[in-house]
Design an enzyme around this catalytic site. Structure first.
Site, short mmCIF file in Angstrom:
data_model
loop_
_atom_site.label_atom_id
_atom_site.label_comp_id
_atom_site.label_asym_id
_atom_site.label_seq_id
_atom_site.Cartn_x
_atom_site.Cartn_y
_atom_site.Cartn_z
N MET A 1 4.06 1.93 3.68
CA MET A 1 3.49 0.67 4.15
C MET A 1 4.11 0.25 5.47
O MET A 1 3.44 -0.34 6.32
CB MET A 1 3.67 -0.42 3.10
CG MET A 1 2.61 -0.44 2.03
SD MET A 1 0.90 -0.49 2.67
CE MET A 1 0.96 -1.90 3.77
N CYS B 1 6.48 -8.87 -0.07
CA CYS B 1 5.26 -8.16 -0.45
C CYS B 1 5.53 -7.05 -1.46
O CYS B 1 4.59 -6.36 -1.88
CB CYS B 1 4.61 -7.54 0.79
SG CYS B 1 4.24 -8.73 2.09
N SER B 2 6.78 -6.86 -1.85
CA SER B 2 7.10 -5.83 -2.83
C SER B 2 6.64 -6.28 -4.21
O SER B 2 6.45 -7.47 -4.46
CB SER B 2 8.61 -5.56 -2.84
OG SER B 2 9.04 -5.05 -1.60
N THR B 3 6.49 -5.32 -5.12
CA THR B 3 6.10 -5.63 -6.49
C THR B 3 7.14 -5.06 -7.45
O THR B 3 8.11 -4.43 -7.03
CB THR B 3 4.71 -5.06 -6.82
OG1 THR B 3 4.74 -3.63 -6.67
CG2 THR B 3 3.66 -5.64 -5.89
N HIS C 1 -4.25 3.04 -9.72
CA HIS C 1 -3.41 3.29 -8.55
C HIS C 1 -3.01 4.76 -8.48
O HIS C 1 -3.20 5.51 -9.43
CB HIS C 1 -2.15 2.41 -8.59
CG HIS C 1 -2.40 0.98 -8.23
ND1 HIS C 1 -2.79 0.04 -9.15
CD2 HIS C 1 -2.34 0.34 -7.03
CE1 HIS C 1 -2.95 -1.13 -8.54
NE2 HIS C 1 -2.69 -0.97 -7.26
N LYS D 1 16.60 2.14 3.76
CA LYS D 1 17.68 2.93 3.17
C LYS D 1 17.74 4.33 3.78
O LYS D 1 18.80 4.96 3.82
CB LYS D 1 17.48 3.05 1.65
CG LYS D 1 18.00 1.89 0.85
CD LYS D 1 17.91 2.20 -0.64
CE LYS D 1 18.54 1.10 -1.47
NZ LYS D 1 18.49 1.42 -2.92
N THR E 1 -0.71 -6.93 -9.08
CA THR E 1 -2.00 -7.59 -8.86
C THR E 1 -2.72 -7.86 -10.17
O THR E 1 -3.30 -8.93 -10.37
CB THR E 1 -2.89 -6.72 -7.96
OG1 THR E 1 -2.23 -6.53 -6.70
CG2 THR E 1 -4.24 -7.37 -7.73
N LYS F 1 2.97 5.36 -7.99
CA LYS F 1 3.31 3.95 -8.24
C LYS F 1 4.22 3.85 -9.45
O LYS F 1 3.93 4.43 -10.51
CB LYS F 1 2.04 3.12 -8.46
CG LYS F 1 2.31 1.62 -8.58
CD LYS F 1 1.02 0.83 -8.56
CE LYS F 1 1.25 -0.66 -8.73
NZ LYS F 1 2.10 -1.22 -7.67
N CYS G 1 10.36 2.40 7.40
CA CYS G 1 10.11 3.84 7.50
C CYS G 1 9.26 4.38 6.34
O CYS G 1 8.97 5.58 6.29
CB CYS G 1 11.44 4.60 7.55
SG CYS G 1 12.45 4.19 8.98
#
Length: 250
Positions: free
Chosen positions: A13, A84-86, A141, A35, A152, A145, A10
């Protein structure tokens, strides 16, 4: 048909992925985890351990704090997971590495095909340039963020550092009066507006500057990369830690 369980379904991304998946006729989002669930036309679970549907690949584009429950679910289902999370801590990264000895895990700090091609190129050119060039990384960014420097930027910096035989130090931003040391890799973070994600690697020499630059125009690029990773991991049954270089065959 590859059935995907989408964690963070939801969020921003998650929404992009649900739109872009139409370009992948062999993929289907079977259900989601979030969540803060919304009505999006598929079953949505608040907790990973509540998932009671079958799926082929778990795709995570949520937050780093969801890691441990997602890995627990992966242990139960024995299905591949695409992370794919950071913003992972050293503890988290060690946990992922340990879990990959018994589970098929994909992890990449950036899902863009272009960024990963640049990363591969850095491994080849850094040993040729380092002796005569200073290396700096600038990443930009959006203002929402939460982690800095970006995953990256650290991915690119790690590839540079691993390509250099002598010990190097990361310098996050610069302040004060101190001359730059030769073994430094400068990493600078900018946060503002709605910048999707820009990364510049600068090799500054005497009389010339070489720059490798990547600009993400939209979040679609990350969604496409993540779905390509799902395609790849859907055929993986062997435990291990996989990344975009495996998907690209680099």
């Amino acid at each position: 048909m590859v059935k995907i369980l989408l964690s963070g379904c939801c969020g921003k991304m998650g929404t992009v992925i649900r739109n872009v998946i139409n370009e992948f006729p062999n993929l289907k989002i079977e259900a989601g985890i979030d969540k803060f669930p919304k009505e999006i036309g598929i079953p949505v679970f608040k907790n990973p351990l509540d998932v009671d549907i079958e799926y082929d690949v778990l795709l995570d584009f949520s937050r780093s704090d969801a890691l441990y429950d997602l890995i627990e679910l992966t242990k139960l289902t024995q299905k591949p997971i695409v992370l794919c999370s950071t913003g992972y801590t050293d503890k988290d990264l060690n946990y992922i590495k340990d879990a990959s000895t018994t589970l098929p895990i994909f992890k990449s700090a950036n899902m863009s095909l272009g960024v990963n091609l640049i990363n591969s190129l850095l491994k080849k050119i850094t040993p040729l340039l380092y002796g005569n060039y200073d290396i700096e990384i600038i990443e930009k960014h959006h203002n929402q963020k939460v982690d800095a420097p970006s995953g990256t930027a650290l991915l690119l910096a790690d590839s540079i550092r691993d390509s250099i035989k002598e010990e190097t130090n990361y310098i996050n931003g610069r302040h004060g009066q101190k001359k730059r040391e030769k073994n430094e890799i400068g990493i600078h973070a900018i946060r503002g507006g709605s910048i999707v994600g820009d990364h510049d690697v600068i090799f500054a020499g005497t009389g010339e500057v070489i720059e490798l630059s990547h600009k993400a125009i939209s979040r679609d690029v990350f969604a496409i990369g993540s779905l390509k990773a799902c395609e790849y991991m859907s055929n993986i049954t062997t435990a291990g830690l996989y990344n975009m270089e495996d998907v690209l065959g680099l």
